[in-house]
Design an enzyme around this catalytic site. Structure first.
Site, PDB file in Angstrom:
ATOM      1  N   ASP A 187       0.831  -1.211   0.000  1.00 43.24           N
ATOM      2  CA  ASP A 187       0.000   0.000   0.000  1.00 43.24           C
ATOM      3  C   ASP A 187       0.863   1.257   0.000  1.00 43.24           C
ATOM      4  OD1 ASP A 187      -2.400   1.331  -0.030  1.00 43.24           O
ATOM      5  OD2 ASP A 187      -2.593   1.379   2.151  1.00 43.24           O
TER       6      ASP A 187
ATOM      7  N   HIS B 198       2.123   3.622  -9.260  1.00 43.87           N
ATOM      8  CA  HIS B 198       1.971   2.191  -9.546  1.00 43.87           C
ATOM      9  C   HIS B 198       3.150   1.673 -10.364  1.00 43.87           C
ATOM     10  CE1 HIS B 198      -1.818   2.365  -7.605  1.00 43.87           C
ATOM     11  NE2 HIS B 198      -2.325   3.226  -8.479  1.00 43.87           N
TER      12      HIS B 198
ATOM     13  N   LEU C 172      10.728 -20.176  -5.239  1.00 42.16           N
ATOM     14  CA  LEU C 172       9.781 -19.405  -4.434  1.00 42.16           C
ATOM     15  C   LEU C 172       8.431 -19.483  -5.132  1.00 42.16           C
ATOM     16  CD1 LEU C 172       9.132 -16.991  -2.348  1.00 42.16           C
ATOM     17  CD2 LEU C 172       9.600 -15.493  -4.282  1.00 42.16           C
TER      18      LEU C 172
HETATM   19  C1  IPE Z   1      -5.422  -2.695  -0.347  1.00 42.71           C
HETATM   20  O1  IPE Z   1      -5.112  -1.381  -0.502  1.00 42.71           O
HETATM   21  C2  IPE Z   1      -5.430  -3.362  -1.669  1.00 42.71           C
HETATM   22  C3  IPE Z   1      -4.136  -3.499  -2.310  1.00 42.71           C
HETATM   23  C4  IPE Z   1      -2.983  -3.175  -1.819  1.00 42.71           C
HETATM   24  C5  IPE Z   1      -4.178  -4.086  -3.612  1.00 42.71           C
HETATM   25  P1  IPE Z   1      -6.240  -0.255  -0.557  1.00 42.71           P
HETATM   26  O2  IPE Z   1      -5.530   1.034  -0.641  1.00 42.71           O
HETATM   27  O3  IPE Z   1      -7.196  -0.535  -1.654  1.00 42.71           O
HETATM   28  O4  IPE Z   1      -6.971  -0.466   0.812  1.00 42.71           O
HETATM   29  P2  IPE Z   1      -7.919   0.503   1.642  1.00 42.71           P
HETATM   30  O5  IPE Z   1      -9.042   0.870   0.719  1.00 42.71           O
HETATM   31  O6  IPE Z   1      -7.109   1.704   2.010  1.00 42.71           O
HETATM   32  O7  IPE Z   1      -8.342  -0.287   2.817  1.00 42.71           O
HETATM   33  C1  IPE Z   2      -1.708   0.261  -3.326  1.00 45.91           C
HETATM   34  O1  IPE Z   2      -1.457   1.601  -3.357  1.00 45.91           O
HETATM   35  C2  IPE Z   2      -1.878  -0.282  -4.712  1.00 45.91           C
HETATM   36  C3  IPE Z   2      -3.238  -0.661  -5.038  1.00 45.91           C
HETATM   37  C4  IPE Z   2      -4.259  -0.577  -4.253  1.00 45.91           C
HETATM   38  C5  IPE Z   2      -3.460  -1.141  -6.372  1.00 45.91           C
HETATM   39  P1  IPE Z   2      -2.641   2.637  -3.325  1.00 45.91           P
HETATM   40  O2  IPE Z   2      -2.986   3.005  -4.734  1.00 45.91           O
HETATM   41  O3  IPE Z   2      -3.769   2.178  -2.486  1.00 45.91           O
HETATM   42  O4  IPE Z   2      -1.916   3.864  -2.648  1.00 45.91           O
HETATM   43  P2  IPE Z   2      -2.543   4.838  -1.579  1.00 45.91           P
HETATM   44  O5  IPE Z   2      -2.993   4.012  -0.430  1.00 45.91           O
HETATM   45  O6  IPE Z   2      -3.681   5.546  -2.258  1.00 45.91           O
HETATM   46  O7  IPE Z   2      -1.414   5.730  -1.256  1.00 45.91           O
HETATM   47 MG    MG Z   3      -4.156   2.379  -0.456  1.00 43.75          MG
END
Ligand code: IPE
Ligand code: IPE
Ligand code: MG
Length: 612
Positions: free
Chosen positions: A379, A396, A488
């Site tokens: 995240d 990303h 792995l």
């Molecule tokens: C969780 O992250 C999903 C992934 C890392 C793919 P999110 O950013 O979507 O989660 P929430 O919405 O903050 O809980």
């Molecule tokens: C996690 O990073 C990746 C995915 C959920 C695909 P985020 O896109 O949720 O990044 P934040 O949490 O908004 O910073």
């Molecule tokens: Mg996120």
């Protein structure tokens, strides 16, 4: 009437087939004649090696048959090379490898001096088969040379998977010809079960021949409930234990090959072929289950039985294919960029990942303190980008490099299972551009990224609904290409939701109960686990989330009920392999109890839980 190829497509391939066994209307050129001979040979190999498969191929339009023969003949030749019991295993392995390397060169050159490979190369290029995938199918035979013993059905199934890429190539031919044999994606479990059933039928049919070579290709788990059966089989003695074992296994195989839902929505010609295959397998199982003769010679179907199955199937095939105009592609030369197919096999995967750029080395963790399975919620990509004034999609892209780093770190430290959360069922709520960027970055990385060449078995957890078809195909390709690798296991959760997984698993259990495969009054946790998409995936020991949030966001609820949790503030693109090592080091200091009382008083131990 069966559709005929248009004159424009009446090229070398079609004429080659049309002239098989006939006097050509005009003299063939040297190349035509060679290709004709090559396909003829493949036809003969298929007919002799596998008459049942040959009869099934007669149910496909004539224009598709040579390609089917070429694929099957290649698989049979490799099988024979791997199976020559009078040759020692190292030599067998060397022969299979040499064949596989020669194919790689031939695909680049667009021709071969070996007739079977010549036909295969023509088929692969003409029908635009996925070349690395084809190499993967070939290479999986290399692993098949070793002596096979299976502790349980899971190991046995992993071995059976080697057949899947070959069947998939045949399916691909249908798609290319305009008669999709596409499976409904939620029917993949049925499809895999069907292939397991076909393999089990094959093994039971060949039992006497295999036993003569000292081979018993059944898992120990299947033999254990029948004490003495193994001993009797090895001495080729028909006994009550053997009879009970064979009855049980033929029953199981019958259930596995009876998957009527598998062909739902398929082209009727393709469905006819699979339905007929199921009929043929069931008839074969009846012949297997007919008593002591099984241990003397492989049971064969009578002409009456074969006619009963194939006569109506041929009628149905004629009708079904007459409704579909087929497109037969012309011959193709190899593309310059596709010159040398990327090495796809376990044996060509790099054992050592590139070192950490700063030269950092992993800590030494005692084996009993290593987690078997680390799961990561990656995240913070969006915030990482925003912090730098960049659009979120940039985050990303940057996150992809962190995934490579963590995989290298996992290989360095000897982790067995790493599962990463890349796209959740809730992430569809995001802006379309962001979703496209995330999914396209994953697809690109699967096809082009550096993980391809590491000793990593890649798997996908999640549901295909709404995902772009190219991504689903890339994920399935990666799974097939890497399924024999042992370094792995990297499971990528894409379009994954924990509740979705549990709901679908419950539905699969309900179906199994309705089919009589399971007693609904006695469903255990193990039964549930066996119906999960990856039943062999171990529980999560350590669940790590980056980006500062302290929640699990619908990630792996079944597997992570007893996971140690680890939350770190850095955004995902800023992490590197040292963060994984740090997480594992912290984990190794935790005391896990799984509900039991502590072994020693917290005061007297220096291994009491510490905040991370
Ligand atoms: C969780 O992250 C999903 C992934 C890392 C793919 P999110 O950013 O979507 O989660 P929430 O919405 O903050 O809980
Ligand atoms: C996690 O990073 C990746 C995915 C959920 C695909 P985020 O896109 O949720 O990044 P934040 O949490 O908004 O910073
Ligand atoms: Mg996120």
């Amino acid at each position: 009437m069966r559709a005929k190829p248009q004159p424009a497509a009446a090229d070398l391939y079609v004429s080659t087939h049309a002239r098989l066994g006939r006097t050509p209307a005009r003299p063939l050129t040297g190349e035509e004649s060679r290709l004709r001979t090559a396909y003829r040979l493949c036809h003969r190999i298929t007919r002799v090696h596998d008459p049942g498969i040959h009869a099934l191929f007669q149910l496909v339009p004539a224009a598709l048959r040579p390609a089917c023969w070429a694929l099957w003949a290649a698989a049979s030749v490799l099988d024979d090379l791997a199976d020559q019991r009078d040759v020692d295993p190292a030599e067998r392995e060397a022969r299979v490898k040499a064949w596989s390397q020669a194919l790689q060169r031939d695909l680049a050159a667009g021709t071969s001096t070996d007739l079977v490979r010549h036909a295969l190369v023509d088929t692969a290029l003409r029908w635009r088969l996925d070349l690395p995938d084809l190499q993967g199918a070939v290479s999986s035979t290399v692993g098949d040379v070793r002596d096979r013993r299976f502790a349980d059905w899971a190991e046995w199934r992993a071995w059976c998977e080697a057949l899947v890429p070959w069947v998939d190539h045949v399916r691909h031919l249908f798609e290319q010809a305009g008669a999709p044999m596409t499976l409904r994606l939620d029917r993949h479990r049925d499809y895999k079960q069907f292939i397991d059933g076909a393999q089990l039928t094959d093994i039971l049919t060949d039992l006497s021949a295999d036993l003569a070579h000292g081979l018993l290709l059944l898992p120990q788990e299947a033999l254990d409930p029948f004490p003495d059966a193994e001993e009797d089989l090895r001495h080729r003695r028909w006994s009550p234990a053997v009879a009970a074992l064979i009855a049980e296994l033929t029953d199981l195989a019958r259930q596995w090959v009876t998957r009527p839902a598998m062909t739902t929505g398929m082209h009727p010609g393709a469905a006819n072929m699979l339905d007929t295959a199921a009929c043929l397998l069931r008839a074969q199982l009846d012949a297997v289950d007919a008593g002591p003769a099984l241990l003397k010679r492989p049971p064969r179907l009578s002409v009456v039985t074969r006619t009963r199955i194939f006569a109506p199937a041929r009628l149905r095939a004629g009708l079904a294919w007459s409704l579909t105009p087929l497109t037969v592609p012309g011959p193709r030369r190899p593309e310059v960029t596709a010159h040398v197919p990327r090495p796809a096999a376990e044996n060509t995967a790099r054992r050592t990942p590139p070192p950490h750029p700063g030269g950092a080395r992993p800590p030494q963790i005692a084996a009993d303190q290593m987690p078997a399975h680390v799961a990561v919620i990656m995240d913070g990509n969006g915030r990482w980008a925003q912090q730098r004034g960049l659009p979120r999609p940039e985050g990303h892209h940057a996150g992809t490099a962190a995934v490579h780093e963590i995989v290298c770190g996992a290989l360095d430290i000897g982790l067995r299972h790493l599962t990463v959360y890349a796209f959740s069922t809730e992430n569809w709520k995001r802006d379309t551009d962001e979703i496209t960027t995330i999914l396209e970055a994953i697809r690109h990385d699967l096809d082009e990224g550096p993980l391809r060449d590491l000793d990593v078995r890649q798997r996908w957890l999640g549901h295909p609904d709404k995902l772009p078809q190219e991504l689903v195909q890339a994920l399935q390709r990666a799974e097939r290409r890497t399924h024999t690798r042992a370094g792995l296991t990297l499971t990528m959760c894409i379009n994954y939701g924990g509740r979705d997984e549990i709901t679908r698993t419950a539905a699969a259990l309900a179906q199994a109960a309705r089919a009589g495969d399971i007693d609904p009054h006695h469903i255990s946790e193990d039964d549930f686990a066996r119906h999960l998409p990856h039943p062999d995936m171990p529980d999560v020991d350590l669940l790590w989330r980056t980006g500062g949030e302290q929640r699990t966001s619908n990630f792996l609820p079944w597997y992570a009920t007893y996971a140690e949790l680890h939350f770190t503030p850095a955004y995902w693109p800023d992490v590197d392999r040292r963060d994984l090592w740090q997480a594992i080091t912290e984990y190794s200091r935790r005391q896990r109890r799984h509900g039991a009382a502590p072994l020693v008083s917290p005061k007297s131990t220096d291994r009491s839980p510490r905040p991370i």
